[in-house]
Design a protein around this motif. Structure first.
Motif, mmCIF file in Angstrom:
data_model
loop_
_atom_site.group_PDB
_atom_site.id
_atom_site.type_symbol
_atom_site.label_atom_id
_atom_site.label_comp_id
_atom_site.label_asym_id
_atom_site.label_seq_id
_atom_site.Cartn_x
_atom_site.Cartn_y
_atom_site.Cartn_z
ATOM 1 N N THR A 1 30.757 -47.366 22.427
ATOM 2 C CA THR A 1 29.921 -48.558 22.328
ATOM 3 C C THR A 1 30.802 -49.738 21.960
ATOM 4 O O THR A 1 31.499 -49.709 20.943
ATOM 5 C CB THR A 1 28.828 -48.376 21.259
ATOM 6 O OG1 THR A 1 28.061 -47.223 21.585
ATOM 7 C CG2 THR A 1 27.922 -49.584 21.182
ATOM 8 N N SER A 2 30.784 -50.778 22.761
ATOM 9 C CA SER A 2 31.568 -51.972 22.490
ATOM 10 C C SER A 2 30.809 -52.913 21.568
ATOM 11 O O SER A 2 29.578 -52.948 21.572
ATOM 12 C CB SER A 2 31.877 -52.704 23.795
ATOM 13 O OG SER A 2 32.638 -51.888 24.644
ATOM 14 N N LEU A 3 31.549 -53.686 20.790
ATOM 15 C CA LEU A 3 30.927 -54.689 19.931
ATOM 16 C C LEU A 3 30.497 -55.879 20.773
ATOM 17 O O LEU A 3 31.244 -56.321 21.649
ATOM 18 C CB LEU A 3 31.916 -55.164 18.863
ATOM 19 C CG LEU A 3 32.430 -54.110 17.885
ATOM 20 C CD1 LEU A 3 33.455 -54.748 16.943
ATOM 21 C CD2 LEU A 3 31.298 -53.491 17.101
ATOM 22 N N ASP A 4 29.322 -56.407 20.505
ATOM 23 C CA ASP A 4 28.873 -57.619 21.178
ATOM 24 C C ASP A 4 29.626 -58.829 20.632
ATOM 25 O O ASP A 4 29.865 -59.797 21.348
ATOM 26 C CB ASP A 4 27.372 -57.831 20.978
ATOM 27 C CG ASP A 4 26.546 -56.755 21.661
ATOM 28 O OD1 ASP A 4 27.022 -56.154 22.650
ATOM 29 O OD2 ASP A 4 25.417 -56.496 21.194
ATOM 30 N N LYS A 5 29.983 -58.749 19.340
ATOM 31 C CA LYS A 5 30.642 -59.853 18.665
ATOM 32 C C LYS A 5 31.311 -59.287 17.417
ATOM 33 O O LYS A 5 30.758 -58.426 16.749
ATOM 34 C CB LYS A 5 29.581 -60.884 18.280
ATOM 35 C CG LYS A 5 30.043 -62.069 17.507
ATOM 36 C CD LYS A 5 28.862 -63.012 17.328
ATOM 37 C CE LYS A 5 28.883 -63.666 15.984
ATOM 38 N NZ LYS A 5 27.747 -64.541 15.767
ATOM 39 N N VAL B 1 21.100 -47.721 12.226
ATOM 40 C CA VAL B 1 21.818 -48.996 12.292
ATOM 41 C C VAL B 1 23.132 -49.019 11.518
ATOM 42 O O VAL B 1 23.963 -49.891 11.741
ATOM 43 C CB VAL B 1 20.931 -50.185 11.840
ATOM 44 C CG1 VAL B 1 19.672 -50.279 12.687
ATOM 45 C CG2 VAL B 1 20.583 -50.093 10.364
ATOM 46 N N CYS B 2 23.336 -48.080 10.612
ATOM 47 C CA CYS B 2 24.550 -48.057 9.790
ATOM 48 C C CYS B 2 25.783 -47.876 10.675
ATOM 49 O O CYS B 2 25.853 -46.939 11.478
ATOM 50 C CB CYS B 2 24.465 -46.918 8.776
ATOM 51 S SG CYS B 2 25.986 -46.682 7.822
ATOM 52 N N PRO B 3 26.774 -48.757 10.561
ATOM 53 C CA PRO B 3 27.990 -48.626 11.375
ATOM 54 C C PRO B 3 28.710 -47.285 11.203
ATOM 55 O O PRO B 3 29.211 -46.727 12.168
ATOM 56 C CB PRO B 3 28.867 -49.786 10.897
ATOM 57 C CG PRO B 3 27.900 -50.801 10.393
ATOM 58 C CD PRO B 3 26.782 -50.009 9.775
ATOM 59 N N TYR B 4 28.756 -46.765 9.980
ATOM 60 C CA TYR B 4 29.400 -45.461 9.767
ATOM 61 C C TYR B 4 28.597 -44.355 10.450
ATOM 62 O O TYR B 4 29.168 -43.443 11.047
ATOM 63 C CB TYR B 4 29.529 -45.151 8.276
ATOM 64 C CG TYR B 4 30.725 -45.766 7.594
ATOM 65 C CD1 TYR B 4 31.757 -44.965 7.120
ATOM 66 C CD2 TYR B 4 30.820 -47.138 7.384
ATOM 67 C CE1 TYR B 4 32.850 -45.505 6.465
ATOM 68 C CE2 TYR B 4 31.903 -47.694 6.739
ATOM 69 C CZ TYR B 4 32.919 -46.874 6.277
ATOM 70 O OH TYR B 4 33.999 -47.425 5.630
ATOM 71 N N SER B 5 27.276 -44.414 10.349
ATOM 72 C CA SER B 5 26.442 -43.411 11.023
ATOM 73 C C SER B 5 26.650 -43.466 12.526
ATOM 74 O O SER B 5 26.768 -42.431 13.186
ATOM 75 C CB SER B 5 24.961 -43.639 10.698
ATOM 76 O OG SER B 5 24.694 -43.372 9.340
ATOM 77 N N ASN B 6 26.706 -44.669 13.063
ATOM 78 C CA ASN B 6 26.914 -44.812 14.503
ATOM 79 C C ASN B 6 28.299 -44.328 14.910
ATOM 80 O O ASN B 6 28.470 -43.759 15.992
ATOM 81 C CB ASN B 6 26.685 -46.258 14.936
ATOM 82 C CG ASN B 6 25.211 -46.615 14.899
ATOM 83 O OD1 ASN B 6 24.345 -45.775 15.111
ATOM 84 N ND2 ASN B 6 24.912 -47.863 14.609
#
Length: 139
Positions: free
Chosen positions: A3-7, A121-126
């Motif tokens: 998954t790429s970052l949008d920003k 939504v947690c970045p670590y979870s993702n």
């Protein structure tokens, strides 16, 4: 699937030397730590402790971020006890995460809904989803 970052909202910078027997320092100097391998004598911390601290702090932030949408408030005395296991795998070494989440005073169904929403939504979870075992338990 990547998954790429949008920003990019923030970029952390750390300089590490010596690996598990070394040191790590952030570019702003707010983090300046000695590293010691797990289970060995020494004054430093280890990457698994850092991961447990980082993931649990991030997860608490994710709960606060989604609480309004669920029309609940994260209790002021909410806490997360995180454990990160390190062990051999068929490919080398791996980690597993267990977090016990305490949300005193919040009804059990609302607390579980909050945990479930935060886990999405947690970045670590993702980052860990589908890669390592992660167990979230409502205390």
């Amino acid at each position: 699937m990547t998954t790429s970052l949008d920003k990019v909202l923030y970029t952390a910078h750390a300089h590490t030397t010596g690996g598990r027997d070394g040191a790590s320092r952030s570019d702003d100097g707010r983090l300046d730590i000695q590293l010691t391998p797990p289970g060995q004598a020494g004054n430093g911390t280890n990457p698994e402790q850092l991961f447990a601290s980082g993931y649990s702090a991030c997860f608490m932030g994710a709960m606060k971020a989604v609480a309004g949408r669920l029309q609940v408030a994260v209790p002021a005395d909410a806490a997360i006890d995180a454990e990160v296991d390190l062990g051999p795998t068929s490919h080398g070494y791996g980690v597993a995460v267990r977090m016990k989440i305490s949300l005193p005073g919040l009804e059990r169904d609302k607390a579980q809904a909050l945990i479930d929403a935060a886990h999405q939504v947690c970045p670590y979870s993702n980052a860990t989803r589908g890669n390592i075992p992660v167990t979230l338990t409502l205390a």
